[in-house]
Design a protein around this motif. Structure first.
Motif, PDB file in Angstrom:
ATOM      1  N   ILE A 221       7.718 -10.728  -0.846  1.00  0.00           N
ATOM      2  CA  ILE A 221       7.318 -10.817  -2.247  1.00  0.00           C
ATOM      3  C   ILE A 221       5.807 -10.789  -2.442  1.00  0.00           C
ATOM      4  CG2 ILE A 221       9.402 -12.039  -2.962  1.00  0.00           C
ATOM      5  CD1 ILE A 221       7.698 -14.618  -3.018  1.00  0.00           C
ATOM      6  N   GLU A 222       5.070 -10.728  -1.338  1.00  0.00           N
ATOM      7  CA  GLU A 222       3.619 -10.727  -1.456  1.00  0.00           C
ATOM      8  C   GLU A 222       3.053  -9.330  -1.295  1.00  0.00           C
ATOM      9  OE1 GLU A 222       1.677 -13.190  -2.206  1.00  0.00           O
ATOM     10  OE2 GLU A 222       3.098 -14.845  -2.082  1.00  0.00           O
ATOM     11  N   GLU A 224      -0.863  -8.506  -0.936  1.00  0.00           N
ATOM     12  CA  GLU A 224      -1.916  -8.505   0.081  1.00  0.00           C
ATOM     13  C   GLU A 224      -1.552  -9.358   1.288  1.00  0.00           C
ATOM     14  OE1 GLU A 224      -4.189  -7.972  -3.853  1.00  0.00           O
ATOM     15  OE2 GLU A 224      -2.657  -9.340  -3.118  1.00  0.00           O
ATOM     16  N   MET A 225      -0.846 -10.443   1.047  1.00  0.00           N
ATOM     17  CA  MET A 225      -0.566 -11.374   2.151  1.00  0.00           C
ATOM     18  C   MET A 225       0.582 -10.908   3.030  1.00  0.00           C
ATOM     19  SD  MET A 225      -0.894 -15.048   0.264  1.00  0.00           S
ATOM     20  CE  MET A 225      -0.238 -16.091   1.527  1.00  0.00           C
ATOM     21  N   LEU A 402      -4.088 -11.839   6.292  1.00  0.00           N
ATOM     22  CA  LEU A 402      -3.669 -12.488   5.043  1.00  0.00           C
ATOM     23  C   LEU A 402      -4.638 -12.190   3.906  1.00  0.00           C
ATOM     24  CD1 LEU A 402      -2.554 -15.931   6.439  1.00  0.00           C
ATOM     25  CD2 LEU A 402      -1.110 -14.181   5.484  1.00  0.00           C
TER      26      LEU A 402
END
Lengths: 402, 369
Positions: A221-222, A224-225, A402
């Motif tokens: 669901i992220e 950039e991370m 991250l």
């Protein structure tokens, strides 16, 4: 595999394979057991090449038979122990089943170790029965039993905790027996706690594995991370699965400790045998002394000690001089015999002490050397494990994503 | 205006993992999100216990340094207790309903035997309160909030609080108006996406929290066994001659491991878990803000519909509708801006968190070696 001098030949011994077998036992019932392949190679001095000279299959009970024979015929030797009969000091993942492949594998190594220990012992390596164990597959059991060693075995030795009151114990042996008791106790305790430690450590690593899936789901669901989290999750999985190898290596360390746990028992056995010898010696001396006294009393006519004969003669009249002479004669013969026996027992005793002590010194050196190495390699193993984990966590690449 | 960074100096280009978190700290201060220069600094420290007849409580010192015109003095130092923080947060929610207000650490300690006055608990709380104020400080709108200013500067906060109570009833009404049960037609895609994201996010964090707690539990049990394991080697070494030294060595080594592990689990509890919890609380409060936004939109749409149905051309209603529209659009804009800001700071927080955790683990293993 190591080399040794064996009846002037250099040989290599290995227990190379284990095989499950089914057969019929003494009571004609079907049973499953494991057989181990023993291979013996002789080494040519000139070019170091080894040639397979003998190869046969033996099962654990035959190893036991060999060891029991050695125990009886070499009472002054600290006889190398066999790997455990049943799996003890297990922690939850380790199987207590004798048929479990990991257990069989560790037993195979243990049996090989046993044979190597015997083969490198200056006295034991020359034994004929041992030689036949390695070379004569069929009929070996009968040959061993024909030596009649079971009869020679002192049944009193089996009563481990029975005490024999020895009037003049040899202090060195008493101390040694005490030491072997303490050693057994401390190593048992160590192995028990180590098993619990292994269990807990396994738990810690495995729970870390749960992170793997969550990090993966989170990364979905992220934006950039995402990558960083995915790597972190993967790393957790790797970490969690690394525990299996770590604990396998530790098991090897535990086996080394176990060998010396059982060696402690062998050491104790030597002390016991000495104790028994000493006891027998003292009994024989006591017996001789009382016979001498009896003789003296008969000769001089004085009754200093109570005896049934003395009482009956008092009650029913004196015996005739001829009777007395006869009795003195018998006693004198017995005393002679007794003195001979005592002399040889004393000699035996001194021989025993000399030889036993020589082997004990040899054993002490071996133990110190082996355990020192084992402890060092245990420490090295821990360090390399930490290095691996530290490296995994420290991967800048993982978290910088991250 | 050139500012002196508290840490001083330029970020060094070091690659050793042990210093990566400190590097990150320095980067954070340099890396201002909106490119504005910092002119407000707030710190929470120095917890003190106060014993009164009615109750015992803890106050924290709040130090403020600022060059902003809104502050009369360049520096302030006041004492506040948790109650005051709670009051501040409520005030911010009331006065800035369209913005995301950072969460406070939990008010009540549910878990049985936690000591409210233990050093650990107080320190964890202090860190969380410090973070709370720093987030407000970072926010371009919230940091200028009147209540926030008073919180940082007033000698007697209670007097101000009482003053504010009178206003409360009026404000409360307008808030109620906004949240009066209107049904939403369709949520714009982006806000729906945010809602979904927050749901999953909070769920995953919850799972991670549970796993982390379980790991700590397992590590503690492992520690118990280790503490028994080490001394057995010592006992053995007392029996031996030549082996005494190596045995004693192994015993000491295991003792080392135990201590390092204990530190690791403490760090996990003190640093890692609170951040997870903070973000879960954050998600919850963000979801309620989203609901409010939905309400505003719903109200606007309902009013629009009403106008369309009436087919009249009254100047009053369009103005009313216009106001609604404004409100909604404001809300949307504020929220979007705040979400972006939140995402970015969340990223930084987690990066720091996970690297910190990694660091700690590395330190643990280094110590063990």
């Amino acid at each position: 595999m190591t080399e040794n001098n064996f009846g002037l030949k250099k040989i290599e011994i290995s227990v190379s394979e284990a095989e499950k077998r089914t057969g019929r036992n003494a009571m004609n019932m079907q049973e499953t057991y494991t057989a181990y392949l023993i291979e013996t190679r002789s080494v040519e001095h000139t070019d170091g090449q080894s040639v397979l000279t003998d190869s046969l299959w033996r099962r654990y009970s035959e190893f036991e038979l060999l060891r029991n024979y050695l125990l009886v015929y070499y009472p002054h030797v600290v006889v190398p122990p066999l790997p455990e009969k049943r799996a003890e000091f297990v922690w939850h993942k380790l199987s207590a089943d004798n048929m479990d492949p990991d257990f069989v594998e560790r037993r195979r190594i243990g049996l090989e170790n046993f044979l190597l220990r015997v083969a490198s012992h200056p006295i034991l390596c020359r034994d004929k029965i041992f030689y036949l164990f390695l070379t004569q597959e069929g009929n070996w059991k009968e040959t061993v039993n024909e030596t009649g060693f079971q009869l020679k075995a002192d049944s009193r030795l089996k009563a481990l905790n029975a005490t024999f009151r020895v009037k003049n114990p040899d202090k060195r042996f008493t101390e040694l027996k005490h030491y072997s008791d303490e050693l057994q106790s401390v190593i048992s305790h160590l192995l028990r706690v180590r098993a619990r430690v292994a269990d807990r450590l396994y738990g810690v690593y495995k729970v870390h594995g749960n992170y793997g899936r969550v990090f993966s789901e989170w990364s979905a669901i992220e934006k950039e991370m995402g990558d960083g989290l995915q790597s972190a999750g993967h790393h957790m999985d790797v970490y969690a699965s690394s525990i299996d190898d770590i604990l396998e290596d530790e098991e090897h360390y535990a086996d080394q400790l176990k060998e010396y746990l059982f060696y402690a028992e062998a050491l104790r056995a030597v002390c016991r045998k000495h104790e028994l010898m000493q006891y027998d010696l003292e009994m024989a001396a006591q017996d001789l002394a009382s016979k001498k006294q009896q003789c003296e009393e008969l000769a001089t006519g004085t009754v200093r000690t109570f005896s049934l004969k003395g009482m009956t003669t008092k009650l029913f009249g004196q015996e005739t001089p001829e009777q007395r002479e006869a009795r003195i004669k018998v006693l004198e013969e017995q005393i002679n015999e007794g003195e001979q026996q005592l002399k040889s027992k004393n000699l035996e005793g001194r021989e025993f002490v000399k030889n036993a002590w020589a082997d004990i010194e040899r054993f002490k050196e071996q133990k110190n050397h082996d355990l020192k190495e084992a402890l060092i390699s245990y420490a090295v193993m821990q360090i390399s494990m930490c290095k691996k984990v530290g490296f995994g966590f420290g991967e800048d690449t993982v978290y910088s994503k991250l | 205006q050139d500012l002196i960074l508290p840490n001083g100096g330029t970020p060094a280009g070091t690659s050793s993992p042990a210093s990566s978190s400190s590097l990150l700290n320095r980067l954070q201060l340099d890396d201002d999100i909106d490119g504005e220069t910092r002119d407000l600094f707030v710190t929470v420290d120095d917890p003190k216990k106060h014993v009164c007849t009615m109750e015992t409580y803890i106050t924290y010192r709040i130090t403020t340094k600022s060059t902003r015109v809104e502050f009369d003095l360049p520096e302030y130092s006041v004492r506040r207790r948790y109650q005051d923080f709670d009051w501040l947060r409520n005030k911010l929610e009331e006065s800035q309903p369209t913005h995301l207000i950072p969460p406070l650490p939990e008010k009540f300690v549910v878990k049985g035997v936690v000591d409210r006055f233990s050093e650990e608990f107080v320190e964890t709380r202090r860190k969380a309160l410090d973070k709370f104020l720093k987030r407000i400080t970072d926010h371009p709108v919230l940091s200028f909030n009147e209540h926030f200013n008073v919180f940082l500067t007033a000698k007697d906060l209670n007097a101000y609080k009482k003053q504010g109570m009178a206003l409360l009833s009026r404000v409360g009404e307008s808030v109620k108006q906004v949240t009066g049960g209107y049904k939403l037609r369709s949520r714009p895609l982006e806000f729906a996406a945010i809602g979904d994201y927050l749901d999953t996010f909070a769920l995953k964090l919850g799972t991670i929290d549970r796993i982390a707690q379980r790991i700590i539990k397992e590590e503690i049990e492992y520690l118990v066994e280790l503490r028994e394991y080490g001394p057995v080697y010592s006992t053995w070494s007392a029996l031996e001659g030549e082996l005494a030294e190596p045995l004693e060595g192994v015993s000491a080594c295991i003792g080392h491991c135990s201590t390092a592990l204990e530190e690791l689990t403490d760090d996990m509890t003190e640093d890692f878990l609170p951040v997870l919890r903070e973000y879960i609380l954050y998600s919850d409060s963000m979801k309620s803000v989203l609901k409010k936004r939905d309400q505003v939109q719903a109200e606007y749409e309902a009013k629009l519909e009403a106008v369309a149905l009436r087919k009249e051309d009254r100047p009053k209603v369009p103005a009313d509708v216009e106001k609604c529209q404004d409100r909604m659009e404001c809300f949307n804009a504020d929220l979007k801006a705040d979400m972006e800001r939140w995402q970015s700071s969340k990223r930084q927080d987690f990066r720091q968190l996970l690297m910190g955790m990694a660091d700690k683990n590395i330190q643990y293993y280094e110590k063990v070696m």
